[in-house]
Design an enzyme around this catalytic site. Structure first.
Site, PDB file in Angstrom:
ATOM      1  N   TYR A 145       2.982   9.724  -0.584  1.00  0.00           N
ATOM      2  CA  TYR A 145       4.093   9.151   0.198  1.00  0.00           C
ATOM      3  C   TYR A 145       5.441   9.361  -0.509  1.00  0.00           C
ATOM      4  CZ  TYR A 145       0.286   6.516   2.517  1.00  0.00           C
ATOM      5  OH  TYR A 145      -0.867   6.135   3.160  1.00  0.00           O
TER       6      TYR A 145
ATOM      7  N   ASP B 217       0.844  -1.195   0.000  1.00  0.00           N
ATOM      8  CA  ASP B 217       0.000   0.000   0.000  1.00  0.00           C
ATOM      9  C   ASP B 217       0.876   1.241   0.000  1.00  0.00           C
ATOM     10  OD1 ASP B 217      -2.890   1.162   0.761  1.00  0.00           O
ATOM     11  OD2 ASP B 217      -1.351   2.246   1.892  1.00  0.00           O
TER      12      ASP B 217
ATOM     13  N   LYS C  79      -2.755   5.673  -4.189  1.00  0.00           N
ATOM     14  CA  LYS C  79      -3.862   6.599  -3.887  1.00  0.00           C
ATOM     15  C   LYS C  79      -3.678   7.933  -4.588  1.00  0.00           C
ATOM     16  CE  LYS C  79      -3.758   4.687   0.771  1.00  0.00           C
ATOM     17  NZ  LYS C  79      -2.325   4.596   1.017  1.00  0.00           N
TER      18      LYS C  79
ATOM     19  N   VAL D 281       9.960  -0.952   9.260  1.00  0.00           N
ATOM     20  CA  VAL D 281      11.192  -1.062   8.470  1.00  0.00           C
ATOM     21  C   VAL D 281      12.099  -2.152   9.038  1.00  0.00           C
ATOM     22  CG1 VAL D 281      11.191   1.320   7.626  1.00  0.00           C
ATOM     23  CG2 VAL D 281      12.235   0.815   9.844  1.00  0.00           C
TER      24      VAL D 281
ATOM     25  N   ILE E 128      -2.717  -3.416   6.969  1.00  0.00           N
ATOM     26  CA  ILE E 128      -1.495  -3.120   6.186  1.00  0.00           C
ATOM     27  C   ILE E 128      -0.445  -2.471   7.093  1.00  0.00           C
ATOM     28  CG2 ILE E 128      -2.436  -2.977   3.839  1.00  0.00           C
ATOM     29  CD1 ILE E 128      -2.902   0.062   4.372  1.00  0.00           C
TER      30      ILE E 128
ATOM     31  N   HIS F 157      -7.607   9.364  -1.828  1.00  0.00           N
ATOM     32  CA  HIS F 157      -6.903   9.362  -0.537  1.00  0.00           C
ATOM     33  C   HIS F 157      -7.672  10.115   0.553  1.00  0.00           C
ATOM     34  CE1 HIS F 157      -2.523   9.299   1.164  1.00  0.00           C
ATOM     35  NE2 HIS F 157      -3.389   9.128   2.123  1.00  0.00           N
TER      36      HIS F 157
ATOM     37  N   LEU G 200      -1.734  -0.719  14.052  1.00  0.00           N
ATOM     38  CA  LEU G 200      -1.016  -0.858  15.324  1.00  0.00           C
ATOM     39  C   LEU G 200      -1.152   0.423  16.147  1.00  0.00           C
ATOM     40  CD1 LEU G 200       2.160  -2.579  13.817  1.00  0.00           C
ATOM     41  CD2 LEU G 200       0.182  -3.684  14.872  1.00  0.00           C
TER      42      LEU G 200
HETATM   43  P1  NAP Z   1       0.942   1.381  11.976  1.00  0.00           P
HETATM   44  O1  NAP Z   1       1.151   0.310  10.980  1.00  0.00           O
HETATM   45  O2  NAP Z   1      -0.195   1.307  12.920  1.00  0.00           O
HETATM   46  O3  NAP Z   1       2.220   1.540  12.911  1.00  0.00           O
HETATM   47  C1  NAP Z   1       3.502   1.692  12.420  1.00  0.00           C
HETATM   48  C2  NAP Z   1       4.425   1.895  13.622  1.00  0.00           C
HETATM   49  O4  NAP Z   1       4.476   0.699  14.428  1.00  0.00           O
HETATM   50  C3  NAP Z   1       5.837   2.206  13.215  1.00  0.00           C
HETATM   51  O5  NAP Z   1       6.329   3.157  14.145  1.00  0.00           O
HETATM   52  C4  NAP Z   1       6.580   0.871  13.382  1.00  0.00           C
HETATM   53  O6  NAP Z   1       7.928   1.125  13.710  1.00  0.00           O
HETATM   54  C5  NAP Z   1       5.828   0.240  14.530  1.00  0.00           C
HETATM   55  N1  NAP Z   1       5.753  -1.238  14.460  1.00  0.00           N
HETATM   56  C6  NAP Z   1       5.424  -1.997  13.382  1.00  0.00           C
HETATM   57  N2  NAP Z   1       5.392  -3.301  13.711  1.00  0.00           N
HETATM   58  C7  NAP Z   1       5.719  -3.376  15.041  1.00  0.00           C
HETATM   59  C8  NAP Z   1       5.844  -4.458  15.948  1.00  0.00           C
HETATM   60  N3  NAP Z   1       5.629  -5.718  15.564  1.00  0.00           N
HETATM   61  N4  NAP Z   1       6.182  -4.151  17.226  1.00  0.00           N
HETATM   62  C9  NAP Z   1       6.395  -2.876  17.631  1.00  0.00           C
HETATM   63  N5  NAP Z   1       6.283  -1.820  16.794  1.00  0.00           N
HETATM   64  C10 NAP Z   1       5.945  -2.056  15.511  1.00  0.00           C
HETATM   65  O7  NAP Z   1       0.857   2.839  11.303  1.00  0.00           O
HETATM   66  P2  NAP Z   1       0.806   3.455   9.840  1.00  0.00           P
HETATM   67  O8  NAP Z   1       2.116   3.304   9.153  1.00  0.00           O
HETATM   68  O9  NAP Z   1       0.293   4.812  10.012  1.00  0.00           O
HETATM   69  O10 NAP Z   1      -0.275   2.611   9.064  1.00  0.00           O
HETATM   70  C11 NAP Z   1       0.051   1.513   8.239  1.00  0.00           C
HETATM   71  C12 NAP Z   1      -0.136   1.835   6.772  1.00  0.00           C
HETATM   72  O11 NAP Z   1      -1.447   2.345   6.541  1.00  0.00           O
HETATM   73  C13 NAP Z   1       0.770   2.941   6.243  1.00  0.00           C
HETATM   74  O12 NAP Z   1       2.085   2.517   6.010  1.00  0.00           O
HETATM   75  C14 NAP Z   1       0.028   3.356   4.989  1.00  0.00           C
HETATM   76  O13 NAP Z   1       0.270   2.433   3.926  1.00  0.00           O
HETATM   77  C15 NAP Z   1      -1.411   3.280   5.470  1.00  0.00           C
HETATM   78  N6  NAP Z   1      -1.916   4.584   5.938  1.00  0.00           N
HETATM   79  C16 NAP Z   1      -2.920   5.179   5.244  1.00  0.00           C
HETATM   80  C17 NAP Z   1      -3.429   6.394   5.634  1.00  0.00           C
HETATM   81  C18 NAP Z   1      -4.546   7.016   4.846  1.00  0.00           C
HETATM   82  O14 NAP Z   1      -4.845   8.200   5.041  1.00  0.00           O
HETATM   83  N7  NAP Z   1      -5.167   6.284   3.961  1.00  0.00           N
HETATM   84  C19 NAP Z   1      -2.924   7.049   6.770  1.00  0.00           C
HETATM   85  C20 NAP Z   1      -1.896   6.434   7.483  1.00  0.00           C
HETATM   86  C21 NAP Z   1      -1.405   5.204   7.070  1.00  0.00           C
HETATM   87  P3  NAP Z   1       9.176   0.550  12.856  1.00  0.00           P
HETATM   88  O15 NAP Z   1       8.988   0.895  11.406  1.00  0.00           O
HETATM   89  O16 NAP Z   1      10.352   1.260  13.482  1.00  0.00           O
HETATM   90  O17 NAP Z   1       9.185  -0.930  13.112  1.00  0.00           O
END
Ligand code: NAP
Length: 272
Positions: A37, A32, A62, A219, A215, A96, A175
């Site tokens: 981005y 995604d 998006k 990193v 999703i 988006h 998360l």
């Molecule tokens: P998320 O997946 O809820 O959280 C990511 C955070 O959690 C990062 O700081 C990551 O750190 C940490 N993390 C990941 N796996 C972990 C684990 N097993 N244990 C501990 N920490 C962990 O947040 P998000 O990136 O905002 O959301 C995910 C995806 O959703 C995005 O990448 C994007 O594709 C999409 N998104 C869409 C929108 C929208 O408006 N449509 C908005 C936000 C996000 P590290 O990388 O340091 O591991």
């Protein structure tokens, strides 16, 4: 669409190729991204270099908010994304943000779908009123609404409403972006301990067990492996009920009803 994929929001372009290569090696096949981005090219390079057949991958990108004429600009923005990704089509193309001339953007998306350039089209961050309005006044119903969804903002009634219209809920911030002390939350920690799983695994399992597509972004290759390893256990009804008590019914990351946020998005110009 797989129930679990990999998000690349906030991965800098120079790190994205490595992160996606690591995620592919860990077994992820759904990715995604978004024009906003600014890492579509790096994602595309990693996909190409992997040698994995295109039909085994599921790629979402998006559309950022388009100025007038929004219909033509949507087509141009899509072509730009496709070129950057190095693909002939995307599996899912999402509006988006629920702002601006959404109708003109959606008409252009419908055309992209009819031409098979976007195998499915959908939206993101739509609240129920805007989503129902879009569905009832257009030909094609969005296949997906990608929304903030995690144990602190569960949106169960909204998921049911969407399901009634044939719209699949996809979770971002699965998360909780690590906020609100989620990784040390006592309820999630205790449930994880009962299954020999981490809090992240409990959160992701809770989503997919509800039929919500997740999703998560990371990193870290060890966390990539951890986050995908959620298909060998099941949360009990009692555990699902305990997680239900964590709902605050409020966004934690971004409130799309806040006028200041609306202005922030309107002023975020990708060409600057
Ligand atoms: P998320 O997946 O809820 O959280 C990511 C955070 O959690 C990062 O700081 C990551 O750190 C940490 N993390 C990941 N796996 C972990 C684990 N097993 N244990 C501990 N920490 C962990 O947040 P998000 O990136 O905002 O959301 C995910 C995806 O959703 C995005 O990448 C994007 O594709 C999409 N998104 C869409 C929108 C929208 O408006 N449509 C908005 C936000 C996000 P590290 O990388 O340091 O591991």
């Amino acid at each position: 669409m797989p129930l679990l994929g990999f998000g690349v929001f906030q991965i800098p372009a120079e790190q994205t190729e490595q992160a996606v290569s690591d995620a592919l090696a860990a077994g992820y096949r759904m990715f995604d991204t978004a024009a906003a981005y600014q890492n579509e090219e790096a994602l595309g390079r990693a996909l190409k270099n992997s040698g994995i057949p295109r039909e085994d991958l599921f790629i979402t990108t998006k559309l950022w908010l388009q100025k007038a004429p929004a219909e033509q600009n949507t087509r141009r923005a899509f072509e730009d994304s496709l070129t950057k990704l190095g693909l002939d089509y995307v599996d899912l193309y999402l509006i988006h943000q629920p702002y601006g001339d959404v109708y003109a953007q959606w008409r252009a998306m419908e055309d992209l779908h009819r031409q098979d350039l976007a195998k499915a089209i959908g939206v993101s961050n739509f609240y129920p009123d805007r989503l129902v309005d879009l569905i009832l006044n257009n030909e094609i119903t969005p296949a997906v609404n990608q929304i903030e969804n995690h144990p602190f903002f569960q949106r169960v009634a909204y998921q049911e409403l969407m399901a009634g219209h044939g719209v699949r809920t996809q979770s971002w911030g699965s998360l909780a972006q690590g906020k609100n002390g989620v990784f040390t939350n006592p309820v999630l920690t205790e449930i994880g301990a009962a299954h020999g799983k981490s809090v992240a695994q409990v959160e992701l399992r809770w989503l997919v067990q509800r039929g919500v597509v997740a999703i998560p972004k990371t990193v870290n290759p060890a966390r990539m492996a951890e986050n995908i390893d959620i298909f060998d256990f099941e949360l009990t009804d009692e555990q699902m009920e305990s997680i239900a008590t964590l709902d605050t019914d409020k966004p934690l990351a971004f409130d799309h009803h806040d006028p200041e946020k609306v202005a922030f998005i309107a002023n975020f110009d990708l060409d600057d």
